[in-house]
Design a protein around this motif. Structure first.
Motif, PDB file in Angstrom:
ATOM      1  N   VAL B   4       0.846  -1.197   0.000  1.00  0.00           N
ATOM      2  CA  VAL B   4       0.000   0.000   0.000  1.00  0.00           C
ATOM      3  C   VAL B   4       0.877   1.242   0.000  1.00  0.00           C
ATOM      4  CG1 VAL B   4      -1.740   1.299   1.265  1.00  0.00           C
ATOM      5  CG2 VAL B   4      -1.876  -1.198   1.144  1.00  0.00           C
ATOM      6  N   ILE B   7       2.457   1.809  -3.354  1.00  0.00           N
ATOM      7  CA  ILE B   7       1.519   2.351  -4.344  1.00  0.00           C
ATOM      8  C   ILE B   7       1.238   3.817  -4.060  1.00  0.00           C
ATOM      9  CG2 ILE B   7      -0.848   2.184  -5.205  1.00  0.00           C
ATOM     10  CD1 ILE B   7      -0.592  -0.867  -4.810  1.00  0.00           C
ATOM     11  N   MET B   8       1.094   4.146  -2.770  1.00  0.00           N
ATOM     12  CA  MET B   8       0.886   5.551  -2.406  1.00  0.00           C
ATOM     13  C   MET B   8       2.077   6.399  -2.886  1.00  0.00           C
ATOM     14  SD  MET B   8      -2.016   5.902  -0.962  1.00  0.00           S
ATOM     15  CE  MET B   8      -1.976   7.379   0.028  1.00  0.00           C
ATOM     16  N   LEU B  10       4.019   5.711  -5.401  1.00  0.00           N
ATOM     17  CA  LEU B  10       3.907   5.814  -6.861  1.00  0.00           C
ATOM     18  C   LEU B  10       2.943   6.917  -7.267  1.00  0.00           C
ATOM     19  CD1 LEU B  10       3.717   2.207  -8.349  1.00  0.00           C
ATOM     20  CD2 LEU B  10       5.357   4.004  -8.913  1.00  0.00           C
ATOM     21  N   ILE B  11       1.787   6.935  -6.561  1.00  0.00           N
ATOM     22  CA  ILE B  11       0.766   7.942  -6.876  1.00  0.00           C
ATOM     23  C   ILE B  11       1.315   9.334  -6.582  1.00  0.00           C
ATOM     24  CG2 ILE B  11      -1.489   8.847  -6.203  1.00  0.00           C
ATOM     25  CD1 ILE B  11      -2.306   5.896  -5.663  1.00  0.00           C
TER      26      ILE B  11
END
Lengths: 400, 408
Positions: B4, B7-8, B10-11
């Motif tokens: 998680v 991914i955060m 990456l965002i």
């Protein structure tokens, strides 16, 4: 719970990209574009307005091309290495034949060696005629050019093919529409009137505001028996038998859309490795299969809604590739398989990597006028028809 | 949990959270220096796309505003009277039939030699490209001329069948109108006196650079796929290609290179034309009457982390009476401050960018327009906001800005 969060985040991340993708381009793995035309450069490139790729073939690793120029400029011959993805040679036609505009007949291969033949169209109102040109491509991709002269004085060569077994050329000349044969070995030349439009045909063309460049057949093909096929007025297919020096008109007409027969003519032919012959009608973009034994055709329909199929070439396992549509629309690459039918592959968009653009750019093919298959059958090559035309190459699909 | 966090991260990187350096705001500029002016009488107005221009003959500003479907409102702003007026919609003013629908005006609005102004029309929708013979397909974009004296629009005809005309320019001496088509990127030269249209052919690759500009002699410039300047030299009627590409940051993606220039502004005193590239470079270009002139790399539009210099998106540029450049960074998902657009002042002498104002993207999302300044030094941009980020949630407005005084 974690999975849900992860999936939600992934969806959040990618949904905007998916939502904005309203269409996709044909860009299979292994496809690439070769920068063949560019102004003001130290790289070997063709200059603007002389590079519309109207003829293509392949000699070993080298693509051999012939171009159409704008009025007052010379067309070019060029080679490009498939392995190195760059141009190898450029030869202006004017160095060998003066007053020429276009190399539009495609290339025919001699029986042995890397020798090819093409026909040319002269500059309009120049008084020159079209020439038969012989080309030898050496192992380095360099081109030796030889002018074999004008087969029909004062007329351009609009369509031409060559029978390597007989060493004989066959062609349609512009603007009259006459048919000629020319034996390379004996030098014997014959000109026939059977393919020219009648007075009634010319009246019809006039009423449709069509010029010879709009109604003359653009290509000829030879069957396994050495007979030559082309189109003539109006919407007819003719067959010339060199053995008897006679013409016949096929009972089947070119497939047409009602009311548009006057515009019917051959746009391109493709001869498959098994001898199957496919043809296309420029007027409405129908594909058909010619049965030379029965002298009949089967209308296979239209791959897209637009007119024109300017080029076709064999793929693997019976697959045929073609380019449908042309200006003022855009070309769509299509495939046809006898069992699976048509696929509209759309606009090709391939990656171009070249000195100065090492990171690569996407090149989208809008106008495509010529196609060829590499000698090993692994690549399909397309030539653009632009003011600055590039080569577009993709691996032939190996579908069962 | 680590996934998680990854991914955060990456965002965050994708949204540019870590992509800026802190720069303090210029305290001498306030919201009194800028004004957002709404377009009246067009409730479904959606956006503007570079479709703005200035007419020195009457000191007025013109804007084409679209509903991003089939309706384009034509507006005139009079700075002297501080009034904005809708003259009508292009379909009515230009006598277009339903099969000649236009999605938007994408070109800038350019003054002509007789006090008239020119612009062109655009399909603006995906249906433009793939419904050529469809009953609702796109016929093609038109060149159009507006006569401010008579308030009459003249339809000068189509550029190319099925093609939009993304931008226009005008030679103030001869009246030649230049255009660039979409999606095939054909360079067009139109002579309204003779009704002659020359198609000089395709110059682009897979994406169409949106901006044409002219020099002091009326020669017109575009870029090829190598981001090299291409000049239509009117004395010879031929295209001249620069040998070298305009400057780009290392690592600039090819998709940015092929799109070339996003905006320009002219310094008539210094004989410089400032350019912004899609790869976020500022360039001072010094044209010459024949051949390609010289240019100077002024650096990036904003100081960014190494490797990300090419990321800021700047589809607008103006020059003040003080010789400084003004532009807004942001749009199409590219922001140097998280969820904010920023108004920048760039001093070409110092080669330094300062943030003057910041706006939440719900208030100002994206700004277009090149070289629009009235005689009092007020500069204009075409702005829009997307409060709810949905495709329908877009509101356009005119931006009036003056760094040296309050604007009315």
């Amino acid at each position: 719970m974690y999975n849900r969060i992860i999936y939600s985040l992934i969806a959040l991340f990618f949904v905007p990209a998916i939502a904005s993708a309203q269409y996709t381009f044909f860009n299979p793995k292994g496809s690439f574009a070769v920068e063949a035309s560019l102004e003001n450069t130290d790289e070997l490139r063709m200059p603007i307005y002389q590079n519309a790729m109207s003829s293509l073939t392949v000699s070993g690793d080298f693509i051999l091309g012939g171009t159409t120029a704008e009025k007052g400029l010379s067309p070019l011959f060029f080679t490009s290495s498939l392995a190195q993805r760059k141009l190898a040679a450029i030869k202006p036609l004017e160095d060998f034949a003066k007053g020429q505009l276009s190399i539009g007949t495609g290339f025919s291969k001699a029986k042995s060696g890397n020798v090819f033949y093409a026909g040319t169209m002269p500059q309009p109102e120049s008084g020159f005629g079209g020439h038969i040109i012989e080309l030898l491509v050496n192992p380095q991709g360099q081109i030796a050019v030889k002018d074999l002269g004008e087969p029909v004085s004062g007329e351009g060569i609009f369509a031409m093919t060559f029978n390597p077994d007989k060493n004989e050329f066959y062609g349609i000349v512009h603007p009259s529409g006459k048919f000629f044969s020319f034996n390379l070995k004996t030098g014997k030349k014959q000109i026939y009137d059977q393919t020219i439009p009648s007075e009634n045909d010319l009246d019809t063309y006039h009423s449709f505001a069509l010029e010879p460049k709009d109604y003359l057949g653009r290509a000829l093909v030879i069957d396994q028996q050495g007979r030559i096929y082309g189109s003539r007025a109006i919407n007819k297919l003719f067959c010339f038998d060199p053995a008897t020096q006679s013409f016949s008109v096929l009972k089947d007409e070119l497939p047409f859309v009602w009311g548009r027969e006057a515009m019917g003519r051959i746009d391109s032919w493709a001869k498959m490795p098994d001898g199957t012959i496919y043809g296309s009608n420029a007027a409405d973009g129908q594909l058909f299969r010619l049965d030379p034994l029965k002298q009949t055709i089967v209308n296979l329909g239209k791959p897209i809604m637009m007119p024109r199929i300017m080029a076709m070439t064999p793929g693997k396992n019976g697959m045929l590739y073609g380019v449908a549509g042309a200006s003022p629309g855009y070309a769509h690459l299509f495939s046809y398989h006898p069992q699976k039918g048509f696929r509209d592959l759309g606009n090709p968009e391939f990656r171009m990597i070249t000195p100065g653009l090492e990171q690569g750019i996407n090149w989208r093919g809008f106008q495509i006028a010529s196609m060829a298959t590499s000698q090993n059958g692994n690549y399909i090559i397309m030539g653009e028809n632009e003011s600055l035309s590039q080569l577009m190459v993709f691996p032939a699909e190996d579908l069962p | 949990m680590r996934i998680v966090c990854f991914i955060m991260l990456l965002i965050a990187q994708a949204t540019g959270l870590f992509a800026y350096q802190d720069t303090s705001l210029n305290k001498s500029i306030s919201e009194q220096n800028i004004r957002f002016i709404n377009y009246p009488d067009f409730p479904e107005a959606h956006s503007t796309w570079g479709s703005i221009g200035y007419n020195p003959a009457n000191n007025n500003v013109y804007v084409g505003v679209t509903n991003h479907a089939d309706k384009v409102g034509f507006y005139e702003y009079d700075p002297a009277r501080n009034q904005i007026q809708l003259h009508g919609f292009l379909s009515d003013l230009g006598h277009l039939r339903p099969f000649q629908w236009q999605g938007k005006m994408h070109s800038k609005i350019v003054a002509g030699p007789q006090g008239e102004i020119y612009f062109s029309t655009d399909g603006g929708e995906s249906r433009e490209e793939y419904l050529m013979d469809h009953p609702h397909g796109y016929a093609g974009g038109f060149f159009m001329k507006w006569n401010p004296a008579t308030k009459q629009l003249t339809n000068l005809g189509m550029g190319m069948q099925y093609e939009s005309i993304k931008d226009v320019e005008v030679d103030m001496q001869s009246g030649l109108v230049y255009g660039i088509s979409y999606p095939q990127a054909h360079f067009l030269v139109y002579d309204p006196q003779k009704n002659l249209l020359q198609d000089a052919g395709r110059l682009g690759s897979a994406h169409v650079p949106r901006v044409l500009f002219t020099d002091w002699w009326g020669n017109c410039y575009y870029v090829d796929w190598r981001q090299r300047l291409v000049k239509y030299e009117k004395s010879t009627g031929k295209l001249v290609f620069a040998k070298q590409s305009l400057p780009a940051f290392p690592g600039t993606p090819g998709g940015k290179i092929v799109t070339g220039i996003t905006a320009f502004a002219k310094d008539h005193d210094k004989k410089a034309i400032y350019l912004v590239t899609y790869g976020a470079k500022l360039v001072a270009f010094y044209p010459q009457e024949t051949g390609i002139g010289k240019w100077e790399d002024l650096g990036g539009v904003y100081e960014m982390a190494k490797g990300e210099e090419w990321k800021p998106y700047v589809p607008n540029l103006n020059i003040g009476l003080n010789g400084k450049l003004y532009y807004v960074i942001g749009g199409h998902g590219n922001y140097v401050r998280k969820d904010k657009t920023v108004l920048i002042e760039f001093d070409p002498e110092q080669r330094k960018a300062n943030i003057l104002l910041e706006f939440p993207i719900g208030r100002l999302t994206e700004v277009t327009g090149s070289d629009i300044r009235d005689k009092d030094g007020n500069m204009y941009f075409a702005g829009r906001k997307r409060p709810d980020r949905s495709e329908n949630g877009s509101v356009p407005f005119l931006i009036k800005f003056n760094p040296e005084k309050e604007v009315k």
